[in-house]
Scaffold this motif. Sequence first.
Motif, PDB file in Angstrom:
ATOM      1  N   ILE A  22       0.843  -1.157  -0.061  1.00 37.50           N
ATOM      2  CA  ILE A  22       0.131  -0.030  -0.126  1.00 37.50           C
ATOM      3  C   ILE A  22       0.730   0.945  -0.006  1.00 37.50           C
ATOM      4  N   ARG A  23       1.874   1.215   0.702  1.00 37.10           N
ATOM      5  CA  ARG A  23       2.869   2.359   0.827  1.00 37.10           C
ATOM      6  C   ARG A  23       3.495   2.628  -0.608  1.00 37.10           C
ATOM      7  N   ARG A  24       3.904   1.444  -1.245  1.00 39.69           N
ATOM      8  CA  ARG A  24       4.592   1.509  -2.268  1.00 39.69           C
ATOM      9  C   ARG A  24       3.721   2.107  -3.560  1.00 39.69           C
ATOM     10  N   LEU A  25       2.508   1.575  -3.510  1.00 36.04           N
ATOM     11  CA  LEU A  25       1.408   1.607  -4.716  1.00 36.04           C
ATOM     12  C   LEU A  25       0.462   2.743  -4.545  1.00 36.04           C
ATOM     13  N   GLY A  26       0.126   3.008  -3.253  1.00 35.12           N
ATOM     14  CA  GLY A  26      -0.663   3.880  -2.995  1.00 35.12           C
ATOM     15  C   GLY A  26      -2.291   3.383  -3.099  1.00 35.12           C
ATOM     16  N   CYS A  27      -2.331   2.089  -3.288  1.00 34.61           N
ATOM     17  CA  CYS A  27      -3.783   1.647  -3.854  1.00 34.61           C
ATOM     18  C   CYS A  27      -3.844   0.369  -2.943  1.00 34.61           C
ATOM     19  N   PRO A  28      -4.786   0.325  -1.960  1.00 28.47           N
ATOM     20  CA  PRO A  28      -5.287  -0.968  -1.345  1.00 28.47           C
ATOM     21  C   PRO A  28      -5.529  -2.167  -2.156  1.00 28.47           C
ATOM     22  N   GLU A  29      -6.365  -1.721  -2.982  1.00 28.46           N
ATOM     23  CA  GLU A  29      -6.800  -2.874  -4.084  1.00 28.46           C
ATOM     24  C   GLU A  29      -5.568  -3.601  -4.706  1.00 28.46           C
ATOM     25  N   ASP A  30      -4.678  -2.832  -5.517  1.00 25.55           N
ATOM     26  CA  ASP A  30      -3.368  -3.321  -6.288  1.00 25.55           C
ATOM     27  C   ASP A  30      -2.688  -4.078  -5.002  1.00 25.55           C
ATOM     28  N   ALA A  31      -2.384  -3.485  -3.888  1.00 25.55           N
ATOM     29  CA  ALA A  31      -1.609  -4.065  -2.850  1.00 25.55           C
ATOM     30  C   ALA A  31      -2.100  -5.594  -2.364  1.00 25.55           C
ATOM     31  N   ALA A  32      -3.511  -5.340  -2.316  1.00 25.63           N
ATOM     32  CA  ALA A  32      -4.180  -6.716  -1.857  1.00 25.63           C
ATOM     33  C   ALA A  32      -3.928  -7.867  -2.996  1.00 25.63           C
TER      34      ALA A  32
END
Length: 167
Positions: A22-32
Motif C-alpha cells: 500500500i505504501r509503495r503503490l498507494g492503492c489498497p486494491e492493487d496491494a491486496a
Amino acid sequence: MDRQDVQQLYRNHHGWMRNLLIRRLGCPEDAADLAQDAFERLLRKPMRFDSLLGGRHYLSRIAHSLCIDLWRRRQIEQAYLDSLQQLDAAHLPDIAEQQAIVDIIVKVDQMLSRLPRKVKRTFIAVQVEGLTYQQVAQRDNISVASVKNYLAQAIVRMTIFRETHFE
C-alpha cells in the motif's frame, strides 16, 4: 518450504506485506492483489528459509519485483492506449482484444528484457527496424558473423521463454 510453512508465513506476514505494498503503490486494491500473488508464487515454487524472518526478506523481494512488473505493465498499457488514439474508431479492437494485445506486448517485453544488451539491440535492429545484417554490423562496429550469432542467441532464449511462459 511446505504448504504449512507457507500458511505460517502468510499468517505472520500477510498484513505486513499488504501494508508495504500500500505504501509503495498507494492503492489498497492493487496491494491486496499483489500480496496474494506473492504467496501464490511461494505455493508454486516452494523455497527453504532458515527462519520466518528469512521468508519475510524473500517476500519483500517478491513484492518489489511485483511492483516493478505492475508499473511496467501500466506503462505498456498507456503507450498502447496512446497509440490507439491514432486509429479511426471503426478500426479499434474491442476491449477483450485490447487486453489480449497488451498481454502479448508485456510478454514480448519480458522476453526482450531478459536478453543481454547486445543481443537485444541486434534483434530489435533486424526484426523491428528492418536493418540488414550488414547495416547492423556497420552501425555497431561488429562482424556479420556476430550479428548472426546474436540473432541465434535471441531466438534460442526467446523460444525457451515462450515455452515456459506462454500457455
